[in-house]
Design a protein around this motif. Structure first.
Motif, PDB file in Angstrom:
ATOM      1  N   ALA A   1      -2.011  -8.599   5.241  1.00  0.00           N
ATOM      2  CA  ALA A   1      -1.287  -7.458   4.683  1.00  0.00           C
ATOM      3  C   ALA A   1       0.208  -7.568   4.972  1.00  0.00           C
ATOM      4  CB  ALA A   1      -1.842  -6.163   5.261  1.00  0.00           C
ATOM      5  N   VAL A   2       0.567  -8.092   6.126  1.00  0.00           N
ATOM      6  CA  VAL A   2       1.979  -8.277   6.472  1.00  0.00           C
ATOM      7  C   VAL A   2       2.600  -9.352   5.581  1.00  0.00           C
ATOM      8  CG1 VAL A   2       3.594  -8.836   8.334  1.00  0.00           C
ATOM      9  CG2 VAL A   2       1.484  -7.575   8.843  1.00  0.00           C
TER      10      VAL A   2
ATOM     11  N   LEU B   1       1.640 -10.125   2.549  1.00  0.00           N
ATOM     12  CA  LEU B   1       1.790  -9.515   1.228  1.00  0.00           C
ATOM     13  C   LEU B   1       3.001  -8.593   1.171  1.00  0.00           C
ATOM     14  CD1 LEU B   1      -1.861  -8.609   0.150  1.00  0.00           C
ATOM     15  CD2 LEU B   1      -0.321 -10.231  -0.936  1.00  0.00           C
ATOM     16  N   GLU B   2       3.193  -7.821   2.230  1.00  0.00           N
ATOM     17  CA  GLU B   2       4.339  -6.913   2.277  1.00  0.00           C
ATOM     18  C   GLU B   2       5.646  -7.682   2.144  1.00  0.00           C
ATOM     19  OE1 GLU B   2       6.108  -3.405   2.134  1.00  0.00           O
ATOM     20  OE2 GLU B   2       3.945  -3.516   2.499  1.00  0.00           O
ATOM     21  N   SER B   3       5.745  -8.782   2.865  1.00  0.00           N
ATOM     22  CA  SER B   3       6.973  -9.584   2.801  1.00  0.00           C
ATOM     23  C   SER B   3       7.134 -10.232   1.429  1.00  0.00           C
ATOM     24  CB  SER B   3       6.956 -10.658   3.896  1.00  0.00           C
ATOM     25  OG  SER B   3       5.972 -11.650   3.635  1.00  0.00           O
ATOM     26  N   MET B   4       6.035 -10.728   0.857  1.00  0.00           N
ATOM     27  CA  MET B   4       6.108 -11.415  -0.436  1.00  0.00           C
ATOM     28  C   MET B   4       6.533 -10.461  -1.546  1.00  0.00           C
ATOM     29  SD  MET B   4       3.052 -13.347  -2.540  1.00  0.00           S
ATOM     30  CE  MET B   4       2.494 -11.874  -3.416  1.00  0.00           C
ATOM     31  N   LEU B   5       5.892  -9.294  -1.613  1.00  0.00           N
ATOM     32  CA  LEU B   5       6.175  -8.359  -2.694  1.00  0.00           C
ATOM     33  C   LEU B   5       7.528  -7.684  -2.534  1.00  0.00           C
ATOM     34  CD1 LEU B   5       2.606  -6.797  -3.048  1.00  0.00           C
ATOM     35  CD2 LEU B   5       3.708  -8.460  -4.561  1.00  0.00           C
TER      36      LEU B   5
ATOM     37  N   LEU C   1      -7.973  -0.386   2.153  1.00  0.00           N
ATOM     38  CA  LEU C   1      -6.677  -0.215   2.804  1.00  0.00           C
ATOM     39  C   LEU C   1      -5.659  -1.205   2.244  1.00  0.00           C
ATOM     40  CD1 LEU C   1      -5.724   1.767   4.936  1.00  0.00           C
ATOM     41  CD2 LEU C   1      -6.140   0.023   6.686  1.00  0.00           C
ATOM     42  N   LEU C   2      -6.084  -2.438   2.043  1.00  0.00           N
ATOM     43  CA  LEU C   2      -5.176  -3.445   1.499  1.00  0.00           C
ATOM     44  C   LEU C   2      -4.828  -3.123   0.042  1.00  0.00           C
ATOM     45  CD1 LEU C   2      -3.820  -6.146   2.341  1.00  0.00           C
ATOM     46  CD2 LEU C   2      -5.613  -7.281   1.069  1.00  0.00           C
TER      47      LEU C   2
ATOM     48  N   SER D   1       3.283  -1.967   7.043  1.00  0.00           N
ATOM     49  CA  SER D   1       1.913  -2.187   6.596  1.00  0.00           C
ATOM     50  C   SER D   1       1.007  -1.051   7.043  1.00  0.00           C
ATOM     51  CB  SER D   1       1.396  -3.515   7.169  1.00  0.00           C
ATOM     52  OG  SER D   1      -0.004  -3.575   7.106  1.00  0.00           O
ATOM     53  N   PRO D   2      -0.004  -0.692   6.237  1.00  0.00           N
ATOM     54  CA  PRO D   2      -0.962   0.342   6.662  1.00  0.00           C
ATOM     55  C   PRO D   2      -1.814  -0.103   7.847  1.00  0.00           C
ATOM     56  CG  PRO D   2      -1.697  -0.693   4.619  1.00  0.00           C
ATOM     57  CD  PRO D   2      -0.302  -1.191   4.877  1.00  0.00           C
TER      58      PRO D   2
END
Length: 654
Positions: free
Chosen positions: A327-328, A330-334, A359-360, A581-582
């Motif tokens: 998830a981290v 993905l957060e950085s990529m998006l 959640l993701l 991230s959640p």
């Protein structure tokens, strides 16, 4: 009246016609009427048909201008006089007792249609493999007969082809069943219209037809042009209209969309802007949404069709333990990705909890230009043939499935879960890797690893790459058979240091495009820079220094991860994205529980120090007052206690 009318559409079939007709006239069942419809052939098929007509008076030859296979079958069907009808293609053939088996079964069961298995025959090698027409329902009883109603989920996903079925002629007449008069996909409407009439069906679980695969590249079933798409869409429109029941319509939509997908897969470049617009219009007119597509792979194709922005597929492999860290990533990529693109994210897994998936998915929903799909790959790979090593898990092998499961894309990115994407991923995806299997970053190694690569893998160390960031040329990988070659190669090595990475290096040598190192700055190079830099040439060292200053992707390689080692270099960057991230609170709780538990154990040991010192003094005194075996036992206990005291004192010195 003949028992069976065999209808064979013929179009430029000179190479296969003799074998086809030999298999028909040579049947052990003789009560046949053989109707060959010459669909405007331009080769010598007409002459061959005339020769066969002279040899066997059961053969009738009809001629028409070229209208397609469906129209030719309709012409033959109007002239047929048999009690039963079989449609055979001119490039296929029959087993000697095909009609004997099918006729006996359909007569005994009084069925309307008899299904049979068939053999795929490679047109070049001649290799055969048996079909499994009811693969979605392996428990089906081949001894019984069934009405279609109530068993639609079985028959909707069987083969739509007419040539592995024997039909009761009166049933076709009563229900007015004919083929579409189009040059591509003419048999689909016929099959589903038949299902809608609820026939009684029976089965022969034996391969009675030899189906020639891709023998003639000009075959009308392989057309990849705009008229072929138009034919499919017109047919699908009618098929979907056959079923008012919501469940049946749902099934019809899924199988029709699957056929669109398969047509596209024959030639990816066939999806021109004009064709794409036609399909999107068709989907909109019929209110077909992504949720109406059952297969996750086909849903990806739906997104590719309906998205107006350039689409970039990105694949991850994960499990319950790694999903919070993914998830981290993905957060950085998006957060750093081009907002003008759409990011089609796939997560390959074997076991991930529904709660973590939800959640993701909520995290990705924050970005309107992204979508996430979870793909359970358990059925695609044999885990018994694989092994893991050190901090690597079995999920490392899942990247080998990308060419197979994302076949509707020409390229796809694979990223590990333990990295940050600080650059625009679009720039990486748009690299031209024509002629290569994949693109990757060189993995500069320390001396022991360099020796392993050279001596065990027999590879050039300078061309050894890291598998955490990969750009796959999917079409090239499928043609090459990358997954199969990697799995076969694995059986030749009892132990690999980095299994998936080593396999890709072994199988892809000479077919790799090397990316700038900034696209995969590896943590082990930063934690122990001297150890790894000693192997670099001056040019490589300069590239490395530049990449470290301006990293596009930071890859937290080795077993040391930023979520466990906050004090290490660049770990703070990871935590900056983690807080968005959640999963952040769960990550912090896990970190604190691990580290605080360790500290508490240390504190407990320190508090015990005075007690241990008193116990040591008593043991020392007792050992001075005893002799023999008892004294040796007390000395041993005293030594063990002394070591425990020393370890606690080391904690106090930190």
């Amino acid at each position: 009246m003949p028992a069976i009318s065999v209808i064979i559409p013929v179009y430029n079939a000179s190479k296969t016609l003799d074998k086809c007709l030999e298999s028909v006239v040579g049947q052990t069942f003789k009560d046949l009427e053989i109707i060959c419809v010459d669909d405007g052939s331009t080769d010598d098929s007409a002459e061959k048909l005339a020769g066969w007509q002279q040899k066997d008076d059961r053969i009738k030859v009809l001629r028409q201008e070229n209208k397609g296979g469906g129209a030719a079958r309709n012409t033959g069907l109007k002239q047929a006089a048999g009690e039963y009808v079989h449609f055979l293609d001119s490039d296929d053939s029959l087993q000697p007792k095909a009609y004997e088996h099918m006729y006996d079964k359909i007569r005994n069961t009084k069925a309307d249609v008899c299904f049979c298995q068939y053999c795929y025959v490679d047109g070049i090698t001649g290799k055969k493999s048996k079909s499994n027409i009811f693969y979605r329902c392996p428990e089906i009883s081949w001894e019984e007969s069934f009405w279609i109603k109530g068993n639609e989920n079985v028959f909707f996903y069987s083969d739509v082809v007419p040539w592995n079925k024997l039909y009761r002629h009166q049933f076709l007449k009563e229900k007015k069943l004919f083929f579409d008069s189009v040059k591509s996909g003419d048999d689909r409407w016929f099959y589903f219209a038949m299902l809608a009439e609820n026939p009684l069906v029976c089965f022969v679980d034996a391969p009675l037809v030899n189906y020639m695969v891709d023998y003639n590249n000009k075959s009308q079933s392989n057309l990849n042009n705009e008229p072929a798409w138009n034919s499919r869409l017109d047919s699908f429109q009618r098929i979907i209209g056959l079923f008012e029941n919501n469940f049946l319509r749902y099934l019809a939509i899924d199988v029709c969309f699957t056929d669109l997908y398969m047509l596209y897969m024959k030639k990816l470049s066939a999806l021109t802007p004009a064709v794409k617009n036609k399909i999107c219009k068709f989907l909109k007119q019929n209110n077909i949404e992504e949720k109406d597509i059952l297969s996750v792979e086909r849903r990806g194709f739906y997104r590719l069709l309906t998205n107006e922005r350039p689409t970039i597929p990105v694949v991850f492999s994960s499990n319950n333990n790694y999903l919070p860290y993914l998830a981290v990533t993905l957060e950085s990529m998006l957060a750093n990705a081009d907002k003008n693109c759409f990011y089609d994210i796939f997560i390959f897994y074997d076991a991930v909890s529904d709660e973590l998936k939800e959640l993701l998915a909520e995290e990705v929903e924050k970005y309107p230009n992204a979508s996430v799909t979870f793909v359970n790959v358990n059925r695609y790979i044999d885990n018994k043939m694989l092994y893991s090593h050190a901090h690597y898990s079995k999920e490392m092998y899942y990247r080998l499935l990308i060419p197979e499961l994302l076949a509707h894309y020409q390229k796809a990115l694979y990223l590990d879960c333990d990295l940050l994407v600080e650059g625009d991923i679009r720039r990486l995806y748009e690299q031209d890797i024509s002629g290569c299997l994949l693109a990757a970053v060189r993995n500069y190694t320390n001396l022991p690893m360099a020796k392993y690569v050279a001596n065990v893998l027999k590879l050039e160390t300078k061309d050894y790459f890291n598998s955490g960031v990969l750009l796959f040329n999917l079409e090239e990988c499928r043609r090459f058979g990358l997954k199969e070659k990697c799995i076969d190669t694995l059986q030749n090595f009892a132990r690999l240091a980095c299994p998936d990475q080593d396999l890709l290096n072994l199988c892809c040598r000479g077919k790799v495009f090397f990316l700038d190192m900034s696209w995969n700055v590896m943590w082990q190079h930063l934690l122990r820079p001297f150890v790894h830099k000693i192997n670099l040439t001056p040019e490589q060292a300069a590239e490395y220094e530049k990449a470290v200053r301006f990293p596009q992707i930071i890859h937290y390689t080795t077993g040391y991860k930023p979520w466990n080692y906050q004090e290490n270099i660049l770990a703070d960057r990871w935590w900056r994205y983690a807080i968005r991230s959640p999963f952040y609170h769960g990550i912090v709780y896990k970190y604190m529980s691990q580290h605080i538990d360790g500290k508490m154990r240390e504190i407990t040991e320190v508090l015990k120090l005075p007690v241990l010192k008193k116990r040591y003094f008593r043991l020392w005194l007792a050992s001075k007052l005893t002799f023999g075996k008892k004294r040796k036992q007390l000395k041993k206990k005293r030594r063990e206690l002394k070591m425990q005291i020393k370890s606690i004192k080391r904690v106090l010195k930190r």
